[in-house]
Design a protein around this motif. Structure first.
Motif, PDB file in Angstrom:
ATOM      1  N   ILE A  51      -0.331   5.652 -12.402  1.00 19.05           N
ATOM      2  CA  ILE A  51      -0.696   4.236 -12.394  1.00 19.05           C
ATOM      3  C   ILE A  51      -2.079   4.073 -11.785  1.00 19.05           C
ATOM      4  N   TYR A  52      -2.784   3.048 -12.260  1.00 19.69           N
ATOM      5  CA  TYR A  52      -4.093   2.747 -11.697  1.00 19.69           C
ATOM      6  C   TYR A  52      -4.382   1.264 -11.875  1.00 19.69           C
ATOM      7  N   CYS A  53      -5.327   0.790 -11.063  1.00 18.67           N
ATOM      8  CA  CYS A  53      -5.769  -0.597 -11.158  1.00 18.67           C
ATOM      9  C   CYS A  53      -7.291  -0.625 -11.193  1.00 18.67           C
ATOM     10  N   GLY A  54      -7.937  -0.542 -10.033  1.00 16.59           N
ATOM     11  CA  GLY A  54      -9.392  -0.528  -9.985  1.00 16.59           C
ATOM     12  C   GLY A  54     -10.036  -1.893  -9.902  1.00 16.59           C
ATOM     13  N   CYS A  55      -9.264  -2.908  -9.520  1.00 17.91           N
ATOM     14  CA  CYS A  55      -9.820  -4.267  -9.434  1.00 17.91           C
ATOM     15  C   CYS A  55     -10.733  -4.437  -8.232  1.00 17.91           C
ATOM     16  N   CYS A  56     -10.484  -3.663  -7.199  1.00 19.73           N
ATOM     17  CA  CYS A  56     -11.210  -3.848  -5.945  1.00 19.73           C
ATOM     18  C   CYS A  56     -11.074  -2.576  -5.115  1.00 19.73           C
ATOM     19  N   PRO A  57     -11.647  -2.534  -3.915  1.00 21.49           N
ATOM     20  CA  PRO A  57     -11.482  -1.342  -3.096  1.00 21.49           C
ATOM     21  C   PRO A  57     -10.009  -0.997  -2.868  1.00 21.49           C
ATOM     22  N   TRP A  58      -9.744   0.290  -2.826  1.00 22.25           N
ATOM     23  CA  TRP A  58      -8.383   0.828  -2.705  1.00 22.25           C
ATOM     24  C   TRP A  58      -7.573   0.121  -1.625  1.00 22.25           C
ATOM     25  N   SER A  59      -8.151  -0.049  -0.462  1.00 23.80           N
ATOM     26  CA  SER A  59      -7.411  -0.632   0.663  1.00 23.80           C
ATOM     27  C   SER A  59      -7.053  -2.094   0.456  1.00 23.80           C
ATOM     28  N   TYR A  83      -6.478   7.409  -7.418  1.00 24.11           N
ATOM     29  CA  TYR A  83      -7.251   6.841  -6.322  1.00 24.11           C
ATOM     30  C   TYR A  83      -8.600   6.369  -6.848  1.00 24.11           C
ATOM     31  N   ILE A  84      -8.862   5.085  -6.728  1.00 26.41           N
ATOM     32  CA  ILE A  84     -10.139   4.487  -7.118  1.00 26.41           C
ATOM     33  C   ILE A  84     -10.699   3.822  -5.861  1.00 26.41           C
ATOM     34  N   ALA A  85     -11.698   4.453  -5.274  1.00 28.17           N
ATOM     35  CA  ALA A  85     -12.198   4.043  -3.956  1.00 28.17           C
ATOM     36  C   ALA A  85     -12.745   2.623  -3.927  1.00 28.17           C
ATOM     37  N   GLN A  86     -13.672   2.295  -4.853  1.00 29.45           N
ATOM     38  CA  GLN A  86     -14.291   0.967  -4.829  1.00 29.45           C
ATOM     39  C   GLN A  86     -13.741   0.064  -5.925  1.00 29.45           C
TER      40      GLN A  86
END
Length: 103
Positions: A51-59, A83-86
């Motif tokens: 699964i992934y999103c990437g809308c905003c920073p991971w945290s 994991y998508i950091a930013q």
């Protein structure tokens, strides 16, 4: 090959997503969780899912954690999170990884 699922916002998926991934989000609201459950209803629980999103920073992502929790509770045993950091644009598109657009 793993099943890749985008659990973010529809506009972001339409703009750019991982080729071959399915849109099943956003999962920050109950309606999105229901949509996710429908997306995986026929998927074997032993299937590897990313699964992934990437809308905003991971945290700060409002979608990843609810999606992971829902799929885990459903009994999926080979579940991973990309994991998508930013955000997807910075960490995927600008790095030259392949993208698809639209649905």
């Amino acid at each position: 090959q793993p099943l890749s699922i985008h659990v973010g916002f529809p506009l972001l998926f339409d703009q750019a997503h991982i080729p071959g991934s399915e849109y099943c989000g956003p999962t920050m609201r109950p309606q999105g969780i229901e949509q996710l459950k429908k997306c995986v209803a026929q998927v074997p629980h032993s299937k590897q899912i990313v699964i992934y999103c990437g809308c905003c920073p991971w945290s700060e992502c409002p979608n990843i954690r609810p999606a992971f929790e829902a799929l885990s509770k459903m009994g999926f045993t080979h579940l991973k999170v990309l994991y998508i950091a930013q955000n997807f644009g910075v960490d995927w598109v600008k790095k030259g990884f392949p993208v698809a657009k639209g649905r």
